[in-house]
Design a protein around this motif. Structure first.
Motif, PDB file in Angstrom:
ATOM      1  N   THR A  81      -6.252   5.654 -10.061  1.00 21.79           N
ATOM      2  CA  THR A  81      -6.303   4.652  -8.973  1.00 21.79           C
ATOM      3  C   THR A  81      -7.627   4.678  -8.213  1.00 21.79           C
ATOM      4  O   THR A  81      -8.042   3.635  -7.709  1.00 21.79           O
ATOM      5  N   SER A  85     -10.787   1.037  -7.387  1.00 18.97           N
ATOM      6  CA  SER A  85     -11.520   0.516  -6.233  1.00 18.97           C
ATOM      7  C   SER A  85     -13.030   0.653  -6.388  1.00 18.97           C
ATOM      8  O   SER A  85     -13.789  -0.057  -5.714  1.00 18.97           O
ATOM      9  N   GLU A 113       1.357   0.318 -15.134  1.00 25.87           N
ATOM     10  CA  GLU A 113       2.188   0.315 -13.936  1.00 25.87           C
ATOM     11  C   GLU A 113       3.455   1.139 -14.143  1.00 25.87           C
ATOM     12  O   GLU A 113       3.888   1.869 -13.238  1.00 25.87           O
ATOM     13  N   THR A 118       1.908   2.243 -10.115  1.00 20.97           N
ATOM     14  CA  THR A 118       1.121   1.386  -9.233  1.00 20.97           C
ATOM     15  C   THR A 118       0.584   0.209 -10.030  1.00 20.97           C
ATOM     16  O   THR A 118       0.279   0.355 -11.223  1.00 20.97           O
ATOM     17  N   HIS A 120      -1.959  -2.458 -11.642  1.00 22.91           N
ATOM     18  CA  HIS A 120      -3.372  -2.421 -12.024  1.00 22.91           C
ATOM     19  C   HIS A 120      -4.075  -3.593 -11.358  1.00 22.91           C
ATOM     20  O   HIS A 120      -3.695  -4.739 -11.547  1.00 22.91           O
ATOM     21  N   THR A 121      -5.092  -3.296 -10.568  1.00 18.55           N
ATOM     22  CA  THR A 121      -5.741  -4.332  -9.760  1.00 18.55           C
ATOM     23  C   THR A 121      -7.022  -4.885 -10.379  1.00 18.55           C
ATOM     24  O   THR A 121      -7.677  -5.730  -9.769  1.00 18.55           O
ATOM     25  N   SER A 122      -7.377  -4.403 -11.574  1.00 19.78           N
ATOM     26  CA  SER A 122      -8.596  -4.904 -12.237  1.00 19.78           C
ATOM     27  C   SER A 122      -8.303  -5.208 -13.696  1.00 19.78           C
ATOM     28  O   SER A 122      -8.990  -4.743 -14.606  1.00 19.78           O
TER      29      SER A 122
END
Length: 358
Positions: A81, A85, A113, A118, A120-122
């Motif tokens: 994680t 960012s 996930e 969590t 995945h933001t990318s």
């Protein structure tokens, strides 16, 4: 030789410290920056006295703008994680990334996930990342080198230590067809440094010393990475039963895999398949028939050793063992191997020395 300016993010962890050590001795890289959120403002040599006299770098915060101001490539030795960012912004700023976390290893964000708990933001970067197991994806890494030479920052997803050893043990059997079926069993043992620098009850000396323990049974997060890699190798969906063990070692990892042998396969066929597959691999050695690898032979170095046998009792089974240093070929040395390929440097530059004698 052009020298690449390098930042190690997460420099105070075990893998980060090993990366700093390797980069400081690398003729094609310059350690320009090292970061740690908690130790920012402290000299690296004050955190790790072995660096006294080798570098005066003061640790800083992992600020992408600061990194981009002085470095062309960043190694991210961070927990999962954390890279989510940092990596997108570093790439936007033109910095190539070799990520040692799990954040870009899995191609399916739903799988990430499910196993890491969590989102995945990318997800847009998942198809850009190349899985950094050179023995499997050398062409992909060389493709990144061409893109980088054209001015594009690139992303390498460095493999986990357990998946590296499991893949190297199983690949020749699956690629050559001497193994059949859709299941690989992997029993693996790692030293305590594989759990990271922060001590836990399990890794505390009094708990870990004189004891071997299975953990993460049937639920270890490296399982889907192994299944993805071995499915790519075999060209068919593969399942993995993976059982990791913690041993009272500082460093070193041994994975023993079991695969069902194809009908009519002989011991000499198995040995020959492994010797052929790794004949030209600079950092993988196949031991002679009848010998199996030991962690002491590779601890402290960047090489892998593989041994293989055929069990003929009841059902023919291929038994292959791979020994690596969990911080070397399982983390920092493999990351440098990938970076060498991306930078257009000799693949083994800075990591070709044999493991220390003791």
């Amino acid at each position: 030789m052009d020298v690449a300016s390098v930042c190690v993010v997460g420099a105070c962890g075990f893998a980060g410290m090993e990366l700093c050590r390797l980069v400081l001795g690398h003729p094609g890289m310059e350690l320009r920056m090292a970061t740690d959120r908690k130790a920012a403002g402290t000299r690296l040599a004050d955190v790790r006295p072995a660096f006294e006299g080798a570098t005066d770098i003061v640790l800083s915060q992992p600020d992408p703008e600061l990194i981009a101001g002085s470095c062309a490539l960043a190694f991210l030795a961070v927990p999962h994680t954390a890279s989510l960012s940092l990596t997108p912004r570093l790439l936007e700023l033109g910095v190539s990334v070799v990520d040692l976390s799990a954040d870009f290893r899995l191609r399916d964000p739903a799988t990430y996930e499910a196993w890491y708990g969590t989102p995945h933001t990318s997800t847009d970067l998942l198809h850009e990342a190349v899985y950094g197991l050179p023995e499997l994806n050398r062409a992909g890494l060389q493709g990144l080198a061409a893109r980088r030479a054209d001015g594009e920052p690139v992303l390498v997803a460095a493999p986990g230590c357990y998946p590296t050893a499991t893949a190297l043990a199983a690949m020749p059997a699956l690629e050559s067809g001497i193994a059949t079926g859709d299941l690989v069993i992997s029993d693996a043992i790692s030293g305590v440094s594989g759990a990271g620098r922060a001590a836990t009850e399990r890794t505390h000396f009094c708990h870990a010393n004189e004891s071997v323990e299975a953990y993460g049974v049937a639920k270890h997060r490296h399982t889907p990475e192994m299944e993805q890699t071995l499915s790519d190798v075999a060209g068919r969906p593969m399942g993995v039963v993976f059982t990791p063990h913690l041993a009272p070692l500082t460093r070193g990892l041994l994975a023993t895999v079991y695969l069902e042998a194809a009908e009519g396969v002989r011991p000499q066929d198995v040995q020959a398949a492994y010797e052929r597959r790794y004949a030209d691999e600079p950092l993988v050695s196949v031991l002679p028939a009848g010998r199996m690898p030991a962690t002491a032979s590779v601890a402290g170095g960047g090489r892998a050793q593989v041994g293989v046998a055929l069990s003929m009792r009841r059902r023919p089974m291929i038994v292959a063992s791979c020994a690596i240093d969990n911080l070397g070929k399982g983390a920092a040395a493999q990351a440098v191997q990938c970076a060498n390929l991306v930078l257009g440097l000799p693949e083994t530059e800075g990591i070709r020395a044999p493991a220390p004698l003791i």
